[in-house]
Design a protein around this motif. Structure first.
Motif, PDB file in Angstrom:
ATOM      1  N   LEU A  81       0.825  -1.207   0.000  1.00 46.95           N
ATOM      2  CA  LEU A  81       0.000   0.000   0.000  1.00 46.95           C
ATOM      3  C   LEU A  81       0.857   1.252   0.000  1.00 46.95           C
ATOM      4  CD1 LEU A  81      -2.749  -1.116   2.545  1.00 46.95           C
ATOM      5  CD2 LEU A  81      -2.981  -0.912   0.072  1.00 46.95           C
ATOM      6  N   ASP A  82       1.998   1.179   0.631  1.00 48.18           N
ATOM      7  CA  ASP A  82       2.958   2.280   0.631  1.00 48.18           C
ATOM      8  C   ASP A  82       3.690   2.270  -0.712  1.00 48.18           C
ATOM      9  OD1 ASP A  82       5.023   4.096   1.001  1.00 48.18           O
ATOM     10  OD2 ASP A  82       5.718   3.223   2.890  1.00 48.18           O
ATOM     11  N   THR A  83       3.512   3.308  -1.498  1.00 43.34           N
ATOM     12  CA  THR A  83       4.150   3.375  -2.821  1.00 43.34           C
ATOM     13  C   THR A  83       5.326   4.346  -2.863  1.00 43.34           C
ATOM     14  OG1 THR A  83       2.563   5.070  -3.527  1.00 43.34           O
ATOM     15  CG2 THR A  83       2.001   2.766  -3.981  1.00 43.34           C
ATOM     16  N   SER A  84       5.763   4.801  -1.698  1.00 41.26           N
ATOM     17  CA  SER A  84       6.874   5.757  -1.639  1.00 41.26           C
ATOM     18  C   SER A  84       8.196   5.067  -1.938  1.00 41.26           C
ATOM     19  CB  SER A  84       6.935   6.395  -0.248  1.00 41.26           C
ATOM     20  OG  SER A  84       7.414   5.454   0.705  1.00 41.26           O
ATOM     21  N   PRO A  85       9.239   5.831  -2.263  1.00 41.87           N
ATOM     22  CA  PRO A  85      10.557   5.236  -2.476  1.00 41.87           C
ATOM     23  C   PRO A  85      11.077   4.503  -1.239  1.00 41.87           C
ATOM     24  CG  PRO A  85      10.491   7.457  -3.371  1.00 41.87           C
ATOM     25  CD  PRO A  85       9.228   7.277  -2.592  1.00 41.87           C
ATOM     26  N   GLU A  86      10.565   4.861  -0.067  1.00 46.20           N
ATOM     27  CA  GLU A  86      11.009   4.251   1.191  1.00 46.20           C
ATOM     28  C   GLU A  86      10.103   3.090   1.612  1.00 46.20           C
ATOM     29  OE1 GLU A  86      10.149   7.573   0.978  1.00 46.20           O
ATOM     30  OE2 GLU A  86      12.210   8.183   0.441  1.00 46.20           O
ATOM     31  N   ARG A  87       9.327   2.543   0.686  1.00 49.55           N
ATOM     32  CA  ARG A  87       8.275   1.594   1.032  1.00 49.55           C
ATOM     33  C   ARG A  87       8.787   0.370   1.801  1.00 49.55           C
ATOM     34  NH1 ARG A  87       9.492   1.989  -4.202  1.00 49.55           N
ATOM     35  NH2 ARG A  87      10.078   0.129  -5.424  1.00 49.55           N
ATOM     36  N   TRP A  88       9.888  -0.220   1.361  1.00 45.21           N
ATOM     37  CA  TRP A  88      10.396  -1.410   2.049  1.00 45.21           C
ATOM     38  C   TRP A  88      11.053  -1.041   3.375  1.00 45.21           C
ATOM     39  CZ3 TRP A  88       8.477  -5.836   0.707  1.00 45.21           C
ATOM     40  CH2 TRP A  88       8.101  -6.074  -0.616  1.00 45.21           C
ATOM     41  N   THR A  89      11.730   0.083   3.403  1.00 46.86           N
ATOM     42  CA  THR A  89      12.294   0.562   4.673  1.00 46.86           C
ATOM     43  C   THR A  89      11.184   0.806   5.682  1.00 46.86           C
ATOM     44  OG1 THR A  89      14.165   1.599   3.531  1.00 46.86           O
ATOM     45  CG2 THR A  89      13.657   2.397   5.750  1.00 46.86           C
ATOM     46  N   ASN A  90      10.101   1.380   5.214  1.00 50.24           N
ATOM     47  CA  ASN A  90       8.958   1.635   6.099  1.00 50.24           C
ATOM     48  C   ASN A  90       8.315   0.332   6.576  1.00 50.24           C
ATOM     49  OD1 ASN A  90       9.391   4.364   5.709  1.00 50.24           O
ATOM     50  ND2 ASN A  90       7.812   4.590   4.142  1.00 50.24           N
ATOM     51  N   LEU A  91       8.203  -0.645   5.672  1.00 51.80           N
ATOM     52  CA  LEU A  91       7.640  -1.932   6.082  1.00 51.80           C
ATOM     53  C   LEU A  91       8.520  -2.591   7.137  1.00 51.80           C
ATOM     54  CD1 LEU A  91       5.603  -4.290   5.707  1.00 51.80           C
ATOM     55  CD2 LEU A  91       7.198  -5.214   4.004  1.00 51.80           C
ATOM     56  N   ARG A  92       9.803  -2.606   6.904  1.00 52.69           N
ATOM     57  CA  ARG A  92      10.721  -3.196   7.883  1.00 52.69           C
ATOM     58  C   ARG A  92      10.586  -2.514   9.240  1.00 52.69           C
ATOM     59  NH1 ARG A  92      16.181  -5.494   5.836  1.00 52.69           N
ATOM     60  NH2 ARG A  92      15.977  -5.707   3.587  1.00 52.69           N
ATOM     61  N   ALA A  93      10.529  -1.198   9.223  1.00 55.41           N
ATOM     62  CA  ALA A  93      10.426  -0.450  10.478  1.00 55.41           C
ATOM     63  C   ALA A  93       9.122  -0.758  11.193  1.00 55.41           C
ATOM     64  CB  ALA A  93      10.556   1.045  10.203  1.00 55.41           C
ATOM     65  N   ALA A  94       8.027  -0.849  10.432  1.00 48.24           N
ATOM     66  CA  ALA A  94       6.724  -1.121  11.043  1.00 48.24           C
ATOM     67  C   ALA A  94       6.678  -2.525  11.635  1.00 48.24           C
ATOM     68  CB  ALA A  94       5.620  -0.947  10.003  1.00 48.24           C
ATOM     69  N   VAL A  95       7.218  -3.492  10.929  1.00 47.30           N
ATOM     70  CA  VAL A  95       7.228  -4.863  11.441  1.00 47.30           C
ATOM     71  C   VAL A  95       8.155  -4.974  12.646  1.00 47.30           C
ATOM     72  CG1 VAL A  95       7.806  -7.264  10.882  1.00 47.30           C
ATOM     73  CG2 VAL A  95       6.582  -5.854   9.208  1.00 47.30           C
ATOM     74  N   SER A  96       9.293  -4.303  12.591  1.00 45.02           N
ATOM     75  CA  SER A  96      10.208  -4.298  13.740  1.00 45.02           C
ATOM     76  C   SER A  96       9.546  -3.687  14.969  1.00 45.02           C
ATOM     77  CB  SER A  96      11.488  -3.526  13.399  1.00 45.02           C
ATOM     78  OG  SER A  96      12.223  -4.194  12.404  1.00 45.02           O
ATOM     79  N   GLU A  97       8.739  -2.653  14.766  1.00 39.40           N
ATOM     80  CA  GLU A  97       8.030  -2.039  15.892  1.00 39.40           C
ATOM     81  C   GLU A  97       6.968  -2.984  16.448  1.00 39.40           C
ATOM     82  OE1 GLU A  97       6.715   0.424  18.862  1.00 39.40           O
ATOM     83  OE2 GLU A  97       8.597   0.401  17.741  1.00 39.40           O
ATOM     84  N   LEU A  98       6.290  -3.714  15.564  1.00 45.54           N
ATOM     85  CA  LEU A  98       5.336  -4.716  16.025  1.00 45.54           C
ATOM     86  C   LEU A  98       6.050  -5.769  16.884  1.00 45.54           C
ATOM     87  CD1 LEU A  98       3.156  -5.331  12.826  1.00 45.54           C
ATOM     88  CD2 LEU A  98       2.404  -4.246  14.956  1.00 45.54           C
ATOM     89  N   GLN A  99       7.212  -6.200  16.430  1.00 49.66           N
ATOM     90  CA  GLN A  99       7.983  -7.182  17.192  1.00 49.66           C
ATOM     91  C   GLN A  99       8.417  -6.611  18.539  1.00 49.66           C
ATOM     92  OE1 GLN A  99       7.880 -10.135  16.073  1.00 49.66           O
ATOM     93  NE2 GLN A  99       8.985 -10.509  14.167  1.00 49.66           N
ATOM     94  N   ARG A 100       8.903  -5.379  18.519  1.00 49.61           N
ATOM     95  CA  ARG A 100       9.439  -4.769  19.737  1.00 49.61           C
ATOM     96  C   ARG A 100       8.365  -4.592  20.799  1.00 49.61           C
ATOM     97  NH1 ARG A 100       9.547  -0.528  22.569  1.00 49.61           N
ATOM     98  NH2 ARG A 100       8.013   0.522  21.236  1.00 49.61           N
ATOM     99  N   SER A 101       7.174  -4.230  20.378  1.00 51.49           N
ATOM    100  CA  SER A 101       6.104  -3.937  21.323  1.00 51.49           C
ATOM    101  C   SER A 101       5.180  -5.124  21.585  1.00 51.49           C
ATOM    102  CB  SER A 101       5.265  -2.756  20.809  1.00 51.49           C
ATOM    103  OG  SER A 101       4.684  -3.054  19.549  1.00 51.49           O
TER     104      SER A 101
END
Length: 323
Positions: A81-101
């Motif tokens: 859904l994220d079509t920005s140039p940072e899309r995969w970086t954003n996905l990684r960050a979001a999943v990492s935050e899910l893991q962390r919390s």
């Protein structure tokens, strides 16, 4: 040959298979190139070690019924859904935050579930039509011109479908796709091994072959696997699970596996993935009917996969008891 309880399925005929002179799949999905209707068998197997949920908000495929062509999804990063140039970086960050919390006992994985490309059984089913195929031809191995069993190979179109996925991954790796944090699983059938190699050429490391990822057991000749030594010699880059027997002891000519039994296998496979702490991003190269039964296990809406298609799923796994 009897099932081997020490390896995979000691389930009885009553629990796992349907004894009958003919074994048509209803709906017919395994041999169809389209993946069959957009319906689900429902969640038929109770959770074992983990409860699974699909997390929405990351990929288009979770947001509504299937309505976008796969080539469009490939062009937009497999449906991100994220079509920005940072899309995969954003996905990684979001999943990492899910893991962390995450609460204790909760883990998140991102699955990339791919169906093999067109095999000769798919081609033959299209040639004869689904009803004649299910009633007659699927129990044969050849019509004298085409050979589709046992364990058929990809057609040239099937190879090209998989290469199309590889070209898409090439673009996405340059944009930061998480290949460096991925584990690869493959069904032991020839068409899935070939699809895997075409789809991930130059990107993979140590793919694991598990019997549980294979297509429906029994009756249809296209679903009978080759001997273990053949797989090892043909695909030496594959890491075959120790429990796999030399000959196919799971396929029976006079029985056909049920949806519930496939879902038992999918829960078992997913629990094994979770218990062994594999990497966050998981690739599974498998088949239409088994993936059709994996999706309800994961809490995902129905999503029929045509030959060569892939669906990403963000999964929350909650441990129910000590794994």
């Amino acid at each position: 040959m009897a099932f081997d309880a020490a390896h995979h399925d000691a389930a009885s005929t009553r629990d796992g298979h349907i004894p009958h002179a003919l074994h048509p799949d209803d709906p017919a999905v395994a041999a169809t190139e389209t993946g069959g209707p957009g319906t689900s068998p429902g969640d038929l197997e109770k959770p074992h070690e983990y409860r699974y949920e699909t997390i929405k908000g990351f990929f288009l495929q979770t947001e509504g019924p299937k309505q976008v062509d796969f080539d469009v999804l490939l062009a937009r990063s497999f449906g991100l859904l994220d079509t920005s140039p940072e899309r995969w970086t954003n996905l990684r960050a979001a999943v990492s935050e899910l893991q962390r919390s995450a609460e204790e006992g909760v883990t998140y994985k991102v699955l990339f579930l791919g169906r093999h490309g067109q095999g000769w059984h798919n081609f033959a089913a299209s040639k004869y039509g689904h009803d004649p195929w299910e009633a007659h031809y699927t129990y044969m191995t050849t019509d004298g011109e085409l050979t589709w069993g046992p364990d058929p190979e990809l057609t040239e179109l099937g190879h090209e479908q998989a290469r199309t996925v590889r070209r898409a991954w090439g673009r996405e790796v340059e944009a930061g796709a998480p290949i460096d944090d991925m584990t690869w699983f493959v069904s032991p059938l020839t068409r899935t091994c070939q699809t895997f190699l075409d789809s991930w050429e130059g990107l993979y490391s140590s793919p694991e072959v598990w019997e549980d990822w294979r297509e429906i057991y029994g009756a249809h000749t296209c679903d009978r696997r080759s001997p273990r030594t053949y797989i090892a010699e043909r695909f030496p880059m594959m890491q075959i699970e120790e429990a796999m027997t030399e000959d196919d002891e799971l396929w029976r000519a006079d029985e056909r596996e049920t949806d519930q039994h496939m879902q038992m296998r999918m829960r078992r496979a997913m629990d094994r993935v979770m218990a062994n702490n594999y990497r966050t991003y998981i690739s599974v190269t498998a088949h239409s009917a088994i993936l059709r039964n994996l999706l309800p296990v994961l809490g995902h809406q129905p999503y029929p996969l045509a030959t060569g298609e892939m669906i990403p799923v963000v999964v929350k796994a909650t441990r129910l008891r000590k794994a």
